[in-house]
Design a protein around this motif. Sequence first.
Motif, PDB file in Angstrom:
ATOM      1  N   ARG A 258       0.793  -1.167   0.210  1.00 22.36           N
ATOM      2  CA  ARG A 258      -0.082  -0.051  -0.150  1.00 22.36           C
ATOM      3  C   ARG A 258       0.828   1.090   0.031  1.00 22.36           C
ATOM      4  N   SER A 259       2.112   0.990   0.562  1.00 24.06           N
ATOM      5  CA  SER A 259       2.937   2.293   0.582  1.00 24.06           C
ATOM      6  C   SER A 259       4.018   2.237  -0.591  1.00 24.06           C
ATOM      7  N   GLN A 260       4.534   3.189  -1.101  1.00 24.91           N
ATOM      8  CA  GLN A 260       5.864   3.281  -1.975  1.00 24.91           C
ATOM      9  C   GLN A 260       6.915   2.836  -1.331  1.00 24.91           C
ATOM     10  N   HIS A 261       7.022   2.863  -0.188  1.00 24.81           N
ATOM     11  CA  HIS A 261       8.225   2.488   0.627  1.00 24.81           C
ATOM     12  C   HIS A 261       8.343   0.989   0.705  1.00 24.81           C
ATOM     13  N   LYS A 262       6.999   0.379   0.789  1.00 28.30           N
ATOM     14  CA  LYS A 262       6.917  -1.045   1.032  1.00 28.30           C
ATOM     15  C   LYS A 262       7.253  -1.627  -0.302  1.00 28.30           C
ATOM     16  N   ASN A 263       6.858  -1.142  -1.538  1.00 28.20           N
ATOM     17  CA  ASN A 263       6.853  -1.706  -2.917  1.00 28.20           C
ATOM     18  C   ASN A 263       8.135  -1.627  -3.311  1.00 28.20           C
ATOM     19  N   LYS A 264       8.813  -0.396  -2.834  1.00 30.94           N
ATOM     20  CA  LYS A 264      10.309  -0.413  -3.205  1.00 30.94           C
ATOM     21  C   LYS A 264      11.246  -1.489  -2.443  1.00 30.94           C
ATOM     22  N   GLU A 265      10.724  -1.779  -1.348  1.00 30.53           N
ATOM     23  CA  GLU A 265      11.353  -3.003  -0.474  1.00 30.53           C
ATOM     24  C   GLU A 265      11.315  -4.263  -1.446  1.00 30.53           C
ATOM     25  N   ILE A 266       9.873  -4.502  -1.808  1.00 28.63           N
ATOM     26  CA  ILE A 266       9.628  -5.886  -2.004  1.00 28.63           C
ATOM     27  C   ILE A 266      10.427  -6.021  -3.602  1.00 28.63           C
ATOM     28  N   ALA A 267      10.351  -4.723  -4.213  1.00 32.33           N
ATOM     29  CA  ALA A 267      10.864  -4.749  -5.754  1.00 32.33           C
ATOM     30  C   ALA A 267      12.527  -4.875  -5.652  1.00 32.33           C
ATOM     31  N   MET A 268      13.129  -4.355  -4.566  1.00 35.21           N
ATOM     32  CA  MET A 268      14.507  -4.499  -4.363  1.00 35.21           C
ATOM     33  C   MET A 268      14.718  -6.105  -4.009  1.00 35.21           C
ATOM     34  N   ALA A 269      13.955  -6.835  -3.223  1.00 32.94           N
ATOM     35  CA  ALA A 269      14.170  -7.981  -3.032  1.00 32.94           C
ATOM     36  C   ALA A 269      14.177  -8.843  -4.147  1.00 32.94           C
ATOM     37  N   GLN A 270      13.224  -8.556  -5.020  1.00 31.05           N
ATOM     38  CA  GLN A 270      13.060  -9.429  -6.155  1.00 31.05           C
ATOM     39  C   GLN A 270      14.303  -9.191  -7.026  1.00 31.05           C
ATOM     40  N   LEU A 271      14.445  -7.688  -7.313  1.00 31.97           N
ATOM     41  CA  LEU A 271      15.662  -7.599  -8.019  1.00 31.97           C
ATOM     42  C   LEU A 271      16.809  -8.378  -7.712  1.00 31.97           C
ATOM     43  N   TYR A 272      17.243  -8.349  -6.303  1.00 35.73           N
ATOM     44  CA  TYR A 272      18.617  -8.951  -5.842  1.00 35.73           C
ATOM     45  C   TYR A 272      18.141 -10.400  -6.182  1.00 35.73           C
ATOM     46  N   ARG A 273      17.080 -10.947  -6.067  1.00 38.45           N
ATOM     47  CA  ARG A 273      16.987 -12.557  -6.267  1.00 38.45           C
ATOM     48  C   ARG A 273      17.308 -12.845  -7.910  1.00 38.45           C
ATOM     49  N   ARG A 274      16.606 -11.886  -8.615  1.00 37.31           N
ATOM     50  CA  ARG A 274      17.164 -12.098 -10.225  1.00 37.31           C
ATOM     51  C   ARG A 274      18.539 -11.856 -10.466  1.00 37.31           C
ATOM     52  N   ILE A 275      19.164 -10.936 -10.150  1.00 37.52           N
ATOM     53  CA  ILE A 275      20.306 -10.743 -10.206  1.00 37.52           C
ATOM     54  C   ILE A 275      21.091 -12.109  -9.753  1.00 37.52           C
ATOM     55  N   LYS A 276      20.946 -12.510  -8.370  1.00 32.75           N
ATOM     56  CA  LYS A 276      21.548 -13.684  -8.161  1.00 32.75           C
ATOM     57  C   LYS A 276      21.204 -14.809  -8.949  1.00 32.75           C
ATOM     58  N   GLU A 277      19.971 -15.025  -9.462  1.00 30.90           N
ATOM     59  CA  GLU A 277      19.738 -16.150 -10.383  1.00 30.90           C
ATOM     60  C   GLU A 277      20.628 -15.971 -11.617  1.00 30.90           C
ATOM     61  N   GLN A 278      20.640 -14.848 -11.969  1.00 29.93           N
ATOM     62  CA  GLN A 278      21.482 -14.641 -13.238  1.00 29.93           C
ATOM     63  C   GLN A 278      23.081 -14.992 -13.093  1.00 29.93           C
ATOM     64  N   GLN A 279      23.685 -14.831 -11.851  1.00 30.67           N
ATOM     65  CA  GLN A 279      24.924 -15.066 -11.652  1.00 30.67           C
ATOM     66  C   GLN A 279      25.137 -16.394 -11.463  1.00 30.67           C
ATOM     67  N   ASP A 280      24.158 -17.026 -10.702  1.00 30.41           N
ATOM     68  CA  ASP A 280      24.417 -18.613 -10.574  1.00 30.41           C
ATOM     69  C   ASP A 280      24.217 -19.239 -11.914  1.00 30.41           C
ATOM     70  N   ALA A 281      23.557 -18.789 -12.822  1.00 27.11           N
ATOM     71  CA  ALA A 281      23.421 -19.328 -14.316  1.00 27.11           C
ATOM     72  C   ALA A 281      24.849 -19.156 -14.766  1.00 27.11           C
ATOM     73  N   ALA A 282      25.315 -17.887 -14.446  1.00 21.56           N
ATOM     74  CA  ALA A 282      26.709 -17.638 -15.129  1.00 21.56           C
ATOM     75  C   ALA A 282      27.719 -18.461 -14.414  1.00 21.56           C
ATOM     76  N   LEU A 283      27.750 -18.779 -13.067  1.00 21.62           N
ATOM     77  CA  LEU A 283      28.606 -19.703 -12.618  1.00 21.62           C
ATOM     78  C   LEU A 283      28.530 -21.134 -12.994  1.00 21.62           C
TER      79      LEU A 283
END
Length: 354
Positions: A258-283
């Motif tokens: 409901r808040s921009q702050h919370k959505n930013k927190e959720i989006a950052m967590a998702q971004l982190y996970r996707r970057i991690k998945e890309q790095q795992d694929a690269a590994l």
Amino acid sequence: MLDQLEAIYHRFKNLEESLADPEVITDAEKFTKVNKEYGKLKPIADTYLEYKDLLDNIESSDAMRKDPDPEMREMAQLEYDELREQKEKMDEEIKIMLIPKDPEDERDVIMEIRSGTGGDEAAIFAGDLFDMYKRYFDSQGWKIEIIDENEGTAGGYSKLVFEVHGEDVYSGLKFESGTHRVQRVPKTESQGRVHTSAATVAVLAKMEAEDININKADLKIDTFRASGAGGQHVNKTESAIRITHLPTGIVSESQDGRSQHKNKEIAMAQLYRRIKEQQDAALAGEIASARKSLVGSGDRSEKIRTYNYPQNRVTDHRINLTLHSLDKIMAGGLEPIIEGLQVAENADKLKEGV
């Protein structure tokens, strides 16, 4: 060398004070980090105090060698000679302690075991290697997680990829990369002849969560009005967040909060996970591309270690170490080989003046 020890000791004492600091105690992440470094420096700090006492005793006994009493001089000389021997021994031990640690040593690893030359017997041997490693991991308190497995037609594995989690995992396993050769009568051989087969092992240090450093300057953050069901509040305000990681092009967004702050927190967590998945694929791709440099082609002639069953013998060809205890090693008793390789590595570093 003494200057290095003193510097480490002062760092150790500073960390000791920090562990009593309320600001550190109440910050779980900071406390864990400080406590970890403190624990690593404690053996060196203890050695420093012991070494200082030894130097003081040598100085005292040296002064007593000038005593006018012949008996006292003789006793002092004996003590002095004994203390000098202790110092020479400690000097060597301290040199080893002060060798800079490989920054990768603490990491978890991704291991791959693959059958090489030898058909079904090579796959069976790959399975035996995995069993050997599993027993060793158990003795170290390490945990494994299977990523991918292809079983052999007659047992064992044609390919097996898994992660190993624990303390100082890479330190213990980094020397295992290469071709492992086995000489024995195969289970698939009816004539009872000794065959030579091979399996390859690849070990790569695993990237951890803290290794993913997202620079804020690399992020493009957009706000937009949430769409779909969710009530008046969500639709009327631009609380939804879209984050683009410019170097990789990975996009993450959230409009559930409901808040921009919370959505930013959720989006950052998702971004982190996707970057991690890309790095795992690269590994995973790195495992494939690094195989040649790590393990060669899997041909028997490129062996780093030979397991000879008829003679109950294991030979590590890199350090010319031969042990007549194959049964114990296959039961997970890898310590003599791993320790031998670590000693050889330290000796090389001392020669190079590292």
